[in-house]
Design a protein around this motif. Structure first.
Motif, PDB file in Angstrom:
ATOM      1  N   TRP A  44       0.891  -1.179   0.000  1.00  0.00           N
ATOM      2  CA  TRP A  44       0.000   0.000   0.000  1.00  0.00           C
ATOM      3  C   TRP A  44       0.914   1.210   0.000  1.00  0.00           C
ATOM      4  CZ3 TRP A  44      -1.196   4.591   2.267  1.00  0.00           C
ATOM      5  CH2 TRP A  44      -2.491   5.115   2.055  1.00  0.00           C
ATOM      6  N   TYR A  48      -0.522  11.386   2.364  1.00  0.00           N
ATOM      7  CA  TYR A  48      -1.436  12.180   3.189  1.00  0.00           C
ATOM      8  C   TYR A  48      -0.872  13.599   3.194  1.00  0.00           C
ATOM      9  CZ  TYR A  48      -3.821   8.074   5.099  1.00  0.00           C
ATOM     10  OH  TYR A  48      -4.574   6.935   5.245  1.00  0.00           O
ATOM     11  N   THR A  69      -8.799   2.448   2.259  1.00  0.00           N
ATOM     12  CA  THR A  69      -8.606   2.590   3.706  1.00  0.00           C
ATOM     13  C   THR A  69      -9.732   3.419   4.318  1.00  0.00           C
ATOM     14  OG1 THR A  69      -7.168   3.492   5.434  1.00  0.00           O
ATOM     15  CG2 THR A  69      -7.018   4.567   3.267  1.00  0.00           C
ATOM     16  N   HIS A  71      -9.184   5.267   6.740  1.00  0.00           N
ATOM     17  CA  HIS A  71      -8.507   6.437   7.333  1.00  0.00           C
ATOM     18  C   HIS A  71      -8.197   7.475   6.263  1.00  0.00           C
ATOM     19  CE1 HIS A  71      -8.401   4.122  10.918  1.00  0.00           C
ATOM     20  NE2 HIS A  71      -7.768   3.145  10.304  1.00  0.00           N
ATOM     21  N   ILE A  74      -6.786  12.034   9.100  1.00  0.00           N
ATOM     22  CA  ILE A  74      -6.112  11.614  10.340  1.00  0.00           C
ATOM     23  C   ILE A  74      -5.599  12.850  11.093  1.00  0.00           C
ATOM     24  CG2 ILE A  74      -4.227  10.220  11.321  1.00  0.00           C
ATOM     25  CD1 ILE A  74      -4.274   8.478   8.808  1.00  0.00           C
ATOM     26  N   GLY A  79      -2.389   7.734  15.154  1.00  0.00           N
ATOM     27  CA  GLY A  79      -1.761   6.864  14.157  1.00  0.00           C
ATOM     28  C   GLY A  79      -0.265   7.071  14.005  1.00  0.00           C
ATOM     29  N   ILE A  80       0.322   6.172  13.216  1.00  0.00           N
ATOM     30  CA  ILE A  80       1.736   6.300  12.842  1.00  0.00           C
ATOM     31  C   ILE A  80       1.864   7.545  11.973  1.00  0.00           C
ATOM     32  CG2 ILE A  80       3.692   5.083  11.764  1.00  0.00           C
ATOM     33  CD1 ILE A  80       2.379   3.403  13.921  1.00  0.00           C
ATOM     34  N   CYS A  81       0.810   7.783  11.175  1.00  0.00           N
ATOM     35  CA  CYS A  81       0.807   8.956  10.294  1.00  0.00           C
ATOM     36  C   CYS A  81       0.884  10.247  11.093  1.00  0.00           C
ATOM     37  CB  CYS A  81      -0.449   8.952   9.423  1.00  0.00           C
ATOM     38  SG  CYS A  81      -0.371   7.718   8.119  1.00  0.00           S
ATOM     39  N   ARG A 101      -0.063   2.903  18.565  1.00  0.00           N
ATOM     40  CA  ARG A 101      -0.484   4.067  17.772  1.00  0.00           C
ATOM     41  C   ARG A 101      -1.132   3.647  16.458  1.00  0.00           C
ATOM     42  NH1 ARG A 101       5.387   6.661  17.217  1.00  0.00           N
ATOM     43  NH2 ARG A 101       5.688   4.488  16.625  1.00  0.00           N
ATOM     44  N   TYR A 102      -0.882   2.416  16.037  1.00  0.00           N
ATOM     45  CA  TYR A 102      -1.243   1.962  14.684  1.00  0.00           C
ATOM     46  C   TYR A 102      -2.754   2.010  14.417  1.00  0.00           C
ATOM     47  CZ  TYR A 102      -1.867  -1.255  10.748  1.00  0.00           C
ATOM     48  OH  TYR A 102      -2.237  -1.817   9.561  1.00  0.00           O
ATOM     49  N   LEU A 103      -3.128   2.619  13.286  1.00  0.00           N
ATOM     50  CA  LEU A 103      -4.516   2.603  12.796  1.00  0.00           C
ATOM     51  C   LEU A 103      -4.563   1.606  11.648  1.00  0.00           C
ATOM     52  CD1 LEU A 103      -5.068   6.472  12.486  1.00  0.00           C
ATOM     53  CD2 LEU A 103      -5.947   4.998  14.311  1.00  0.00           C
ATOM     54  N   CYS A 105      -5.445  -0.524   8.408  1.00  0.00           N
ATOM     55  CA  CYS A 105      -6.063  -0.353   7.088  1.00  0.00           C
ATOM     56  C   CYS A 105      -6.413  -1.733   6.565  1.00  0.00           C
ATOM     57  CB  CYS A 105      -5.069   0.366   6.178  1.00  0.00           C
ATOM     58  SG  CYS A 105      -5.436   0.316   4.441  1.00  0.00           S
ATOM     59  N   GLU A 112       5.266  -0.931   8.481  1.00  0.00           N
ATOM     60  CA  GLU A 112       4.868   0.362   7.880  1.00  0.00           C
ATOM     61  C   GLU A 112       6.001   1.372   8.012  1.00  0.00           C
ATOM     62  OE1 GLU A 112       1.148   1.854   9.425  1.00  0.00           O
ATOM     63  OE2 GLU A 112       1.143   3.553   8.058  1.00  0.00           O
ATOM     64  N   ASP A 128       3.313   7.368   2.968  1.00  0.00           N
ATOM     65  CA  ASP A 128       3.037   6.226   3.850  1.00  0.00           C
ATOM     66  C   ASP A 128       3.096   4.939   3.016  1.00  0.00           C
ATOM     67  OD1 ASP A 128       2.023   4.426   5.730  1.00  0.00           O
ATOM     68  OD2 ASP A 128      -0.029   5.224   5.667  1.00  0.00           O
ATOM     69  N   ASP A 130       2.822   0.605   3.420  1.00  0.00           N
ATOM     70  CA  ASP A 130       2.559  -0.584   4.247  1.00  0.00           C
ATOM     71  C   ASP A 130       3.073  -1.817   3.513  1.00  0.00           C
ATOM     72  OD1 ASP A 130       1.099   1.145   5.811  1.00  0.00           O
ATOM     73  OD2 ASP A 130      -0.857   0.260   5.341  1.00  0.00           O
TER      74      ASP A 130
HETATM   75  N1  SME Z   1      -1.584   2.883   9.401  1.00  0.00           N
HETATM   76  C1  SME Z   1      -1.692   4.320   9.370  1.00  0.00           C
HETATM   77  C2  SME Z   1      -3.019   4.750   8.802  1.00  0.00           C
HETATM   78  C3  SME Z   1      -3.051   4.814   7.339  1.00  0.00           C
HETATM   79  S1  SME Z   1      -3.479   3.351   6.582  1.00  0.00           S
HETATM   80  O1  SME Z   1      -2.498   2.346   6.958  1.00  0.00           O
HETATM   81  C4  SME Z   1      -3.411   3.480   4.983  1.00  0.00           C
HETATM   82  C5  SME Z   1      -1.482   4.891  10.755  1.00  0.00           C
HETATM   83  O2  SME Z   1      -1.345   4.146  11.718  1.00  0.00           O
HETATM   84  O3  SME Z   1      -1.448   6.113  10.881  1.00  0.00           O
END
Ligand code: SME
Length: 162
Positions: A44, A48, A69, A71, A74, A79-81, A101-103, A105, A112, A128, A130
């Motif tokens: 992926w 962003y 996704t 997300h 954000i 998130g990691i972002c 912290r991970y969101l 997808c 990531e 970003d 993945d």
């Molecule tokens: N994993 C990211 C969010 C974006 S999706 O993976 C595309 C995060 O933790 O911020």
């Protein structure tokens, strides 16, 4: 005959893309297609960008390639972002399932990397990536992704957007 590494090859292709792209948006759209084609473990790939003038600051999904996704927006404290954009530093997570912290997808994602994009010395967005493979983003990959983020930043600066 000089032997050039795969990473150098991809870097050269990115450099060529940056030269021929008609705009920063065009470059980002081409880059999200090229990277997963050339590096198969990039499952992926997306940008962003910080929403201009938004208070509180918000990252908004731009060009991407891969699974859809949830997300698409954000905040910087999520998130990691959010961590990469708010710190201005590259964040690499070798095992996303151990990072609170991970969101998520895709359930298939194992690792990531998120690299901030700077224009005129300020964070304006991020790249970003993945992977379905754990610890995919070794130092040579970090260098490549940082190079990609840097050329987008230069293109944005050249476009006069910042
Ligand atoms: N994993 C990211 C969010 C974006 S999706 O993976 C595309 C995060 O933790 O911020």
């Amino acid at each position: 005959m000089p032997v050039i590494s795969k990473m150098e090859e991809v870097r050269n292709e990115i450099c060529a893309l940056a030269k021929e792209a008609s705009s920063a948006q065009d470059l980002m759209e081409k880059m999200v297609k090229l990277l997963p084609q050339r590096v198969l473990k990039y499952n992926w790939v997306g940008f962003y960008m910080l929403e201009p003038g938004a208070q509180p600051p918000m990252l908004v999904l731009g060009a991407f390639e891969g699974a859809v996704t949830p997300h698409t927006r954000i905040p910087l404290n999520q998130g990691i972002c959010g961590a990469a954009a708010s710190s201005g530093h590259t964040v690499v997570v070798d095992d996303v399932n151990t990072d609170s912290r991970y969101l998520a997808c895709s359930l298939e994602t194992k690792s990531e990397i998120v690299v901030p994009i700077f224009a005129k010395g300020r964070v304006v967005g991020e790249l970003d990536i993945d992977s379905h493979f754990p610890a995919a983003f070794t130092s040579e990959h970090q260098e490549l992704v940082q190079y990609c983020a840097m050329v987008v930043g230069k293109k944005l600066e050249a476009s006069g957007a910042f």
